[in-house]
Design an enzyme around this catalytic site. Sequence first.
Site, PDB file in Angstrom:
ATOM      1  NE  ARG A 198      -3.745  -2.203   2.567  1.00 47.91           N
ATOM      2  CZ  ARG A 198      -3.572  -3.431   3.043  1.00 47.91           C
ATOM      3  NH1 ARG A 198      -2.408  -3.809   3.517  1.00 47.91           N
ATOM      4  NH2 ARG A 198      -4.573  -4.292   3.045  1.00 47.91           N
ATOM      5  CG  ASP A 209      -7.244  -4.127   8.030  1.00 40.63           C
ATOM      6  OD1 ASP A 209      -7.298  -4.566   6.865  1.00 40.63           O
ATOM      7  OD2 ASP A 209      -6.623  -3.089   8.337  1.00 40.63           O
ATOM      8  NE  ARG A 269      -9.766  -7.916   3.365  1.00 44.32           N
ATOM      9  CZ  ARG A 269      -9.174  -6.973   2.656  1.00 44.32           C
ATOM     10  NH1 ARG A 269      -8.111  -6.342   3.132  1.00 44.32           N
ATOM     11  NH2 ARG A 269      -9.621  -6.670   1.448  1.00 44.32           N
ATOM     12  CG  HIS A 290      -5.415  -0.268   6.033  1.00 42.98           C
ATOM     13  ND1 HIS A 290      -6.075  -1.454   6.195  1.00 42.98           N
ATOM     14  CD2 HIS A 290      -5.555   0.046   4.712  1.00 42.98           C
ATOM     15  CE1 HIS A 290      -6.581  -1.844   5.038  1.00 42.98           C
ATOM     16  NE2 HIS A 290      -6.278  -0.951   4.126  1.00 42.98           N
TER      17      HIS A 290
HETATM   18  P1  NAI Z   1      -9.864   2.097  -8.901  1.00 40.68           P
HETATM   19  O1  NAI Z   1      -8.691   2.340  -9.792  1.00 40.68           O
HETATM   20  O2  NAI Z   1     -10.857   1.074  -9.294  1.00 40.68           O
HETATM   21  O3  NAI Z   1     -10.640   3.485  -8.690  1.00 40.68           O
HETATM   22  C1  NAI Z   1     -10.013   4.672  -8.392  1.00 40.68           C
HETATM   23  C2  NAI Z   1     -10.772   5.760  -9.125  1.00 40.68           C
HETATM   24  O4  NAI Z   1     -10.233   7.025  -8.733  1.00 40.68           O
HETATM   25  C3  NAI Z   1     -10.646   5.683 -10.655  1.00 40.68           C
HETATM   26  O5  NAI Z   1     -11.922   5.550 -11.255  1.00 40.68           O
HETATM   27  C4  NAI Z   1      -9.965   6.994 -11.032  1.00 40.68           C
HETATM   28  O6  NAI Z   1     -10.414   7.531 -12.277  1.00 40.68           O
HETATM   29  C5  NAI Z   1     -10.359   7.878  -9.859  1.00 40.68           C
HETATM   30  N1  NAI Z   1      -9.503   9.052  -9.721  1.00 40.68           N
HETATM   31  C6  NAI Z   1      -8.154   9.145  -9.847  1.00 40.68           C
HETATM   32  N2  NAI Z   1      -7.767  10.416  -9.662  1.00 40.68           N
HETATM   33  C7  NAI Z   1      -8.874  11.138  -9.387  1.00 40.68           C
HETATM   34  C8  NAI Z   1      -9.116  12.505  -9.090  1.00 40.68           C
HETATM   35  N3  NAI Z   1      -8.116  13.393  -9.039  1.00 40.68           N
HETATM   36  N4  NAI Z   1     -10.389  12.897  -8.876  1.00 40.68           N
HETATM   37  C9  NAI Z   1     -11.414  12.028  -8.934  1.00 40.68           C
HETATM   38  N5  NAI Z   1     -11.241  10.702  -9.207  1.00 40.68           N
HETATM   39  C10 NAI Z   1      -9.985  10.281  -9.436  1.00 40.68           C
HETATM   40  O7  NAI Z   1      -9.273   1.786  -7.437  1.00 40.68           O
HETATM   41  P2  NAI Z   1     -10.043   1.111  -6.212  1.00 40.68           P
HETATM   42  O8  NAI Z   1      -9.822  -0.337  -6.248  1.00 40.68           O
HETATM   43  O9  NAI Z   1     -11.404   1.656  -6.165  1.00 40.68           O
HETATM   44  O10 NAI Z   1      -9.184   1.668  -4.976  1.00 40.68           O
HETATM   45  C11 NAI Z   1      -9.210   3.040  -4.657  1.00 40.68           C
HETATM   46  C12 NAI Z   1      -8.242   3.362  -3.536  1.00 40.68           C
HETATM   47  O11 NAI Z   1      -8.707   2.752  -2.329  1.00 40.68           O
HETATM   48  C13 NAI Z   1      -6.827   2.819  -3.750  1.00 40.68           C
HETATM   49  O12 NAI Z   1      -5.881   3.750  -3.286  1.00 40.68           O
HETATM   50  C14 NAI Z   1      -6.800   1.571  -2.898  1.00 40.68           C
HETATM   51  O13 NAI Z   1      -5.499   1.205  -2.509  1.00 40.68           O
HETATM   52  C15 NAI Z   1      -7.642   2.014  -1.735  1.00 40.68           C
HETATM   53  N6  NAI Z   1      -8.226   0.952  -0.922  1.00 40.68           N
HETATM   54  C16 NAI Z   1      -8.288   1.183   0.418  1.00 40.68           C
HETATM   55  C17 NAI Z   1      -8.871   0.279   1.264  1.00 40.68           C
HETATM   56  C18 NAI Z   1      -8.941   0.580   2.723  1.00 40.68           C
HETATM   57  O14 NAI Z   1      -9.351  -0.294   3.496  1.00 40.68           O
HETATM   58  N7  NAI Z   1      -8.584   1.767   3.171  1.00 40.68           N
HETATM   59  C19 NAI Z   1      -9.415  -0.993   0.750  1.00 40.68           C
HETATM   60  C20 NAI Z   1      -9.327  -1.134  -0.685  1.00 40.68           C
HETATM   61  C21 NAI Z   1      -8.746  -0.172  -1.486  1.00 40.68           C
END
Ligand code: NAI
Length: 308
Positions: A88, A148, A151, A175
């Site tokens: 991450r 977490d 899970r 995390h």
């Molecule tokens: P994804 O790639 O499917 O979606 C991210 C979206 O953000 C994309 O559609 C992209 O176009 C958009 N984006 C990028 N820059 C942007 C901006 N400046 N303004 C508006 N939209 C923008 O990724 P996913 O799988 O949805 O993951 C998103 C984030 O969440 C990642 O950083 C991932 O590591 C994190 N994550 C965190 C978790 C947690 O428990 N905190 C769990 C799972 C993912």
Amino acid sequence: MKITVVGAGAVGATCADNIARRQLAQEVVLLDIKEGLSEGKALDMFQTATLNGFDTKITGSTNDYEKTKGSEVVVITSGIPRKPGMTREDLIGINAGIVKGVAENILKYSPKAIIIIVSNPMDTMTYLAFKELGLPKKRIIGMGGILDSARFKTYLSLAMNVSPNDLHGMVIGGHGDTTMIPLTRLATYNGIPVSRFLSEEKLQQVAADTMVGGATLTKLIGTSAWYAPGAAVATLVESIVRDQKRIFPCSVYLNGEYGQKDICLGVPVVIGAGGWEKVVSLRLSESEKAAFAKSADAVRTMNNVLST
Ligand code: NAI
């Protein structure tokens, strides 16, 4: 109640879907930088209203923050997710710029919003948001520990062959694969310590599986997970919207609690209408305290990257 979810990718869209199905708001706005993506997903989702029995209106917005005006809760999921083999922490450079820019835009139109940070590395992104936005600390919440913990309870249920719904357990600390701390000693099966049902060796295996829970999925799917992350965010949003005062481990700005200052890290907090309302202090063992301090050191090292 109006809720905005920034990032219409895997996690953001799943989160919006869960929020709508649970009827947590009159309106959900999904915003993304990619032309048409959020409008398309929002419309597709809204077309499930009569099928799933909700009437929350879901609208999309390609980077037009005016449409998010007056949101009471804002979830930030924008940024890149990890690919197999990435941690991450590898995401920090790109995601820091994205999270900062998005959060500033959001505040222009929703100055009173409670902000939930999901983008990784989540503890550092939460810290960044706290430092940059100048909002009261209770309005900035990092979501990671709820996922977490879910899970953790899943792996416990598999090991014990019982319903996950009868299990209680929390994961505190950072995390990250090596920074999270599944509290095996305090986990219970309807109030009975799980150590009565599982050997120490099996409990340690559950903890180890939990810690690499995200990486396991990333390896299988090819990108990071979304069902449980989206549902975990919605559960946090629900406690805010319904003022449920549930206790969840969330990343919040610490000022001496758990022996840490000037850092955002996962600790149990009461979540209600005001955001995170108070830190719940657990009586940790010496080894748990040491693990928490080590986790804080690792997150602090990551935070220092922000200023380089
Ligand atoms: P994804 O790639 O499917 O979606 C991210 C979206 O953000 C994309 O559609 C992209 O176009 C958009 N984006 C990028 N820059 C942007 C901006 N400046 N303004 C508006 N939209 C923008 O990724 P996913 O799988 O949805 O993951 C998103 C984030 O969440 C990642 O950083 C991932 O590591 C994190 N994550 C965190 C978790 C947690 O428990 N905190 C769990 C799972 C993912």
